[in-house]
Design a protein around this motif. Structure first.
Motif: not given
Ligand SMILES: NC(=O)c1ccc[n+]([C@@H]2O[C@H](COP(=O)([O-])OP(=O)(O)OC[C@H]3O[C@@H](n4cnc5c(N)ncnc54)[C@H](OP(=O)(O)O)[C@@H]3O)[C@@H](O)[C@H]2O)c1
Length: 282
Positions: A203-213
């Motif tokens: 499910g969406p990880n709303e705290l991840v802002t960098d696609p590499d992460d």
């Protein structure tokens, strides 16, 4: 207003639990390892939209296993929701798998239970466990043919030295579950404990802002790595949507939900399709 003490709010599952708790009008006292981490939470879109004001506050606890670290911060709390634990990742684990996984999971859980027992106002403790805690991960071939039910436990828990982080993670979850059950049996505190056991959470990880992460951290990488042409070994687990996992944590706080049980979460049977089948077990 009832206050939840929440660990793991900076993570994939915990952040969603955090949002649902605020939406359900609880106050949330979120434990973070460093207060700088709370800035990402406060800057996130869902928190800005909710604008929780004084219903949200953070406490800095660098080490959940430190003796007495949780005693004061549980003052005035009604519910404890313990989501935090190290999970497998492609980064930041290091060589000492035992130190990375076992102590924080097992001692972190016991430390929280001990501190909770010093506060008469605490009614329930919810702990995020995992299906990995009851699967015999020493024999995955057999495990994939085994149907788990409410009484399933594994006593073949991998021992150190661990050869992979998955092995250490599974051992940590099994040991933490068994330690919490044993502690409850011995101490008989006034609160009940609910164990939530999800399969692989997507499910969406709303705290991840960098696609590499996305490709390094959390279970979403199991889904996404093949999408971008990489390889990820198949997972032996079933799947569950993030929202269903978070909902189960909040539902477990309701007075009518029996405590001192395990709730297994998976979606649509072993094929992992569909949403939201929850089975409970004692
Ligand atoms: N994802 C899944 O598929 C899945 C399946 C079954 C069960 N679970 C369980 O769900 C929980 C959360 O997992 P997740 O997927 O949300 O993982 P995640 O995104 O990596 O989040 C882990 C959370 O735990 C905290 N944490 C990690 N190691 C810690 C330590 N040594 N001491 C204190 N806090 C620590 C992290 O804090 P920092 O931000 O400070 O690192 C973060 O808040 C875990 O208990 C995990 O076992 C997850």
């Amino acid at each position: 207003m009832e206050t939840i003490f929440l660990t793991g709010a900076t993570g994939h599952v915990g952040f969603r639990v955090f949002i649902l708790a605020l939406q359900a009008e609880y106050s949330v006292r979120a434990a973070v390892r460093s207060l700088t981490k709370s800035e990402a939470i406060l800057a996130s879109q869902p928190i800005k939209a909710l604008n929780p004001g004084p219903r949200l506050n953070f406490v800095e606890i660098p080490d959940l296993t430190a003796e007495g670290a949780l005693d004061e911060v549980l003052e005035g709390v009604t519910f404890v929701v313990h989501v935090a634990a190290p999970i497998t990742s492609t980064v930041g684990i290091g060589d000492d798998l035992e130190a990375h996984f076992i102590g924080p999971s097992v001692q972190g859980t016991l430390n929280l239970l001990r501190s909770a027992s010093r506060h008469a106002g605490i009614r329930r403790v919810v702990i995020t466990s995992s299906l990995a805690a009851i699967v015999d991960t020493t024999n995955i071939e057999e495990a994939t043919r085994t149907v788990l039910n409410e009484h399933s436990r594994t006593f073949r828990i991998p021992r150190p030295p661990y050869s992979t982080s998955v092995q250490a993670y599974c051992a940590a979850k099994a040991l933490a579950l068994n330690a919490a059950k044993a502690w409850m049996k011995e101490q008989q505190p006034s609160f009940g404990v609910t164990h939530i056991l999800p399969g692989d959470v997507y499910g969406p990880n709303e705290l991840v802002t960098d696609p590499d992460d996305m490709l390094q951290m959390g279970t979403n990488r199991i889904l996404l790595t093949p999408v971008v042409g990489g390889h990820h070994d198949p997972s032996a687990s079933t799947t569950i949507h993030l929202d269903d996992v978070a909902n189960a944590h909040i539902a477990a706080l309701r007075p009518e939900m029996p405590t001192n049980r395990l709730y297994l979460l998976h979606s649509g049977g072993v094929s992992g399709k569909g949403r939201g089948l929850v089975r409970n077990c004692s």
